[in-house]
Write a protein that holds these residues in place. Structure first.
Motif, short mmCIF file in Angstrom:
data_model
loop_
_atom_site.label_atom_id
_atom_site.label_comp_id
_atom_site.label_asym_id
_atom_site.label_seq_id
_atom_site.Cartn_x
_atom_site.Cartn_y
_atom_site.Cartn_z
N GLU A 24 28.70 28.47 41.59
CA GLU A 24 29.37 28.96 41.81
C GLU A 24 30.68 29.43 41.97
OE1 GLU A 24 32.96 27.03 45.50
OE2 GLU A 24 30.82 25.16 44.74
N ALA A 25 30.51 29.01 40.47
CA ALA A 25 32.32 29.16 39.50
C ALA A 25 31.84 31.10 39.31
CB ALA A 25 32.11 28.90 38.23
N VAL A 26 30.74 31.48 38.75
CA VAL A 26 30.19 32.19 38.13
C VAL A 26 30.26 33.30 39.56
CG1 VAL A 26 28.06 33.63 38.11
CG2 VAL A 26 28.37 31.83 36.96
N ARG A 27 29.55 32.99 40.58
CA ARG A 27 29.79 34.04 41.84
C ARG A 27 31.52 34.08 41.93
NH1 ARG A 27 31.77 34.40 46.39
NH2 ARG A 27 30.98 35.34 47.90
N ASP A 117 38.35 38.74 46.85
CA ASP A 117 38.29 38.33 47.61
C ASP A 117 37.88 36.35 46.77
OD1 ASP A 117 36.22 38.17 46.11
OD2 ASP A 117 34.48 37.98 47.64
N ASN A 118 39.07 37.19 45.47
CA ASN A 118 39.05 35.37 45.23
C ASN A 118 40.46 35.62 45.14
OD1 ASN A 118 39.55 33.95 43.17
ND2 ASN A 118 37.99 34.78 40.83
N ALA A 119 40.62 34.78 45.98
CA ALA A 119 42.10 34.51 46.37
C ALA A 119 43.06 33.76 45.31
CB ALA A 119 42.25 33.68 47.65
N GLY A 120 42.27 33.17 45.04
CA GLY A 120 42.99 31.96 44.17
C GLY A 120 43.25 32.11 42.69
N SER A 121 42.60 33.40 42.55
CA SER A 121 43.04 33.80 41.10
C SER A 121 44.45 34.54 41.37
CB SER A 121 41.66 34.73 40.30
OG SER A 121 41.58 34.93 39.09
N LEU A 122 44.13 36.00 42.16
CA LEU A 122 45.28 36.38 42.40
C LEU A 122 46.76 35.70 42.65
CD1 LEU A 122 43.31 38.53 45.26
CD2 LEU A 122 44.17 39.35 43.25
N ARG A 143 27.47 39.25 41.26
CA ARG A 143 26.82 39.39 43.06
C ARG A 143 25.61 39.99 43.05
NH1 ARG A 143 32.70 38.70 46.06
NH2 ARG A 143 33.32 36.73 44.71
N GLY A 144 25.25 41.03 42.02
CA GLY A 144 23.70 42.02 42.09
C GLY A 144 25.05 43.46 42.43
#
Length: 163
Positions: A24-27, A117-122, A143-144
Motif C-alpha cells: 500500500e505504501a509503495v502504491r 493523488d498522494n494528498a497526505g504527502s502534498l 503503478r506500472g
C-alpha cells in the motif's frame, strides 16, 4: 511522540526494507526504486546511497525507527524525499521529520515531487513551506503506468517550515 532524525545505521535497514516494500505504501509513493523486495537488490541500493553525498536520516518516533528522510542531488537542484511506516501515517510524523530535515539542511532551493493523488504527502510538503510550481507526467514504477506528479519548491529560508 518525540520525533528525531539520526544517520541511518546498518541495523535500521531490515525495518526500512519492510516499510519500503509495504504494497500500500509503495502504491501511494508511486515513484520508487524497482526491485527492492529482493534482499540483495535492497542491500545494494542502500550501499550505493550511503556512498554518496546524500543526507540520509532515519526517522525515530520515541526511539523506534519509523521511516527515513533524505536530501539528494546537486546544489541548486537538491530534492527532499521521505518514507514513513504506514502505521504512523496521519499522526504528524512526516511533517515533524521533514521540518527537522529542513532545519538541518539549509540549502535552498529544495525541490519535492509527489504523485498528484498522494494528498497526505502534498499536505506535509505544503505545511513545511513547499509551493507547487508545476505538474508533470512520469512513469510510476509502483503503478506500472504514467501518472501525474506535482513538483514543489521551497524557495528560500524565508519560505521555511510554517506553523
Amino acid at each position: 511522540m518525540e520525533i528525531v532524525l539520526r544517520a541511518v545505521q546498518d541495523g535500521d535497514l531490515p525495518v526500512v526494507r519492510r516499510q519500503m516494500t509495504d504494497p500500500e505504501a509503495v502504491r501511494m509513493a508511486a515513484f520508487c526504486p524497482d526491485g527492492l523486495d529482493d534482499r540483495e537488490a535492497f542491500a545494494a541500493y542502500w550501499k550505493r546511497l550511503r556512498c554518496t553525498s546524500h543526507v540520509l536520516r532515519a526517522v525515530l518516533a520515541d526511539g523506534a525507527v519509523v521511516g527515513t528522510a533524505a536530501v539528494y542531488g546537486v546544489p541548486g537542484e537538491r530534492e527532499v524525499t521521505y518514507w514513513i511506516d504506514r502505521a504512523y501515517w496521519g499522526r504528524g510524523v512526516a511533517t515533524a521529520a521533514l521540518r527537522a530535515l529542513l532545519a538541518e539542511v539549509r540549502d535552498r532551493p529544495l525541490y519535492a515531487r509527489a504523485a498528484a493523488d498522494n494528498a497526505g504527502s502534498l499536505r506535509v510538503l505544503r505545511k513545511c513551506g513547499f509551493r507547487e510550481t508545476a505538474r508533470a507526467r512520469g512513469f510510476a514504477n509502483a503503478r506500472g503506468r504514467e501518472i501525474e506528479e506535482v513538483v514543489l519548491v521551497l524557495a528560500d529560508r524565508a519560505d521555511g517550515p510554517a506553523g
